[in-house]
Write a protein that holds these residues in place. Structure first.
Motif, short mmCIF file in Angstrom:
data_model
loop_
_atom_site.label_atom_id
_atom_site.label_comp_id
_atom_site.label_asym_id
_atom_site.label_seq_id
_atom_site.Cartn_x
_atom_site.Cartn_y
_atom_site.Cartn_z
N ASP A 85 0.84 -1.31 0.05
CA ASP A 85 -0.12 -0.08 -0.05
C ASP A 85 0.88 1.30 -0.05
O ASP A 85 0.38 2.23 -0.53
N LYS A 86 1.84 1.33 0.67
CA LYS A 86 2.86 2.55 0.77
C LYS A 86 3.47 2.44 -0.41
O LYS A 86 3.63 3.78 -1.08
N ARG A 88 2.48 1.61 -3.32
CA ARG A 88 1.47 1.76 -4.56
C ARG A 88 0.91 3.60 -4.22
O ARG A 88 0.81 4.36 -5.22
N GLU A 89 0.81 3.84 -2.98
CA GLU A 89 0.53 5.39 -2.75
C GLU A 89 1.71 6.21 -3.22
O GLU A 89 1.34 7.35 -3.94
N GLU A 90 3.12 5.84 -3.13
CA GLU A 90 4.13 6.66 -3.66
C GLU A 90 3.96 6.63 -5.21
O GLU A 90 4.33 7.62 -5.83
N GLU A 93 1.40 9.01 -6.46
CA GLU A 93 1.85 10.45 -6.10
C GLU A 93 2.73 10.81 -7.24
O GLU A 93 2.56 12.00 -7.96
#
Length: 142
Positions: A85-86, A88-90, A93
């Motif tokens: 999840d981390k 994917r978020e990066e 962005e």
């Protein structure tokens, strides 16, 4: 008799806008997005096929059509799900930064639109310095 262009006209022609002359920050952002995409794909490849526990399904051959089966999956461990999840978020962005960068407005302001703008966006993906590992990198290392 042909008229010779004035110095102002000649310099304007020499300095035509090039939509593929990407700013360094945009190149860096595209490279970061490509690196994150590669990292997330590598990370995901070692995880079970289903994030949540799933009993899977058998392979089916019906009237000449085949549907591949899937073995049961225990799901992803919580630490792996959080790490994914981390990443994917990066990645989201980084991709948003590339897609909304001011360069694309500059291109439109210079009349680059439609297929030409799409071509410029596609060219960014393989522009020098935007690909994490290029043929030159491999040749230099070898």
């Amino acid at each position: 008799m042909s008229a010779t262009p004035s110095p102002e006209q000649a310099s304007a022609e020499d300095e035509k806008f090039n939509p593929h002359d990407f700013p360094q920050k945009l190149r860096d952002a595209q490279r970061r997005a490509a690196e994150l995409y590669a990292e997330i794909r590598t990370f995901q490849s070692r995880l079970p096929w289903s994030r949540e526990p799933h009993e899977g399904w058998p392979e089916v051959t019906e009237r000449g059509r085949e549907r591949a089966g899937r073995a049961a999956s225990s799901g992803w461990p919580p630490a792996d799900a959080a790490a994914y999840d981390k990443l994917r978020e990066e990645l989201l962005e980084a991709a948003a930064y590339v897609h909304t960068h001011g360069w694309w407005k500059t291109c439109r302001d210079h009349g680059v639109q439609g297929a030409d703008l799409v071509a410029a966006r596609q060219a960014l993906k393989t522009a020098k310095g935007t690909v994490p590992l290029s043929r030159e990198d491999v040749e230099q290392t070898a």
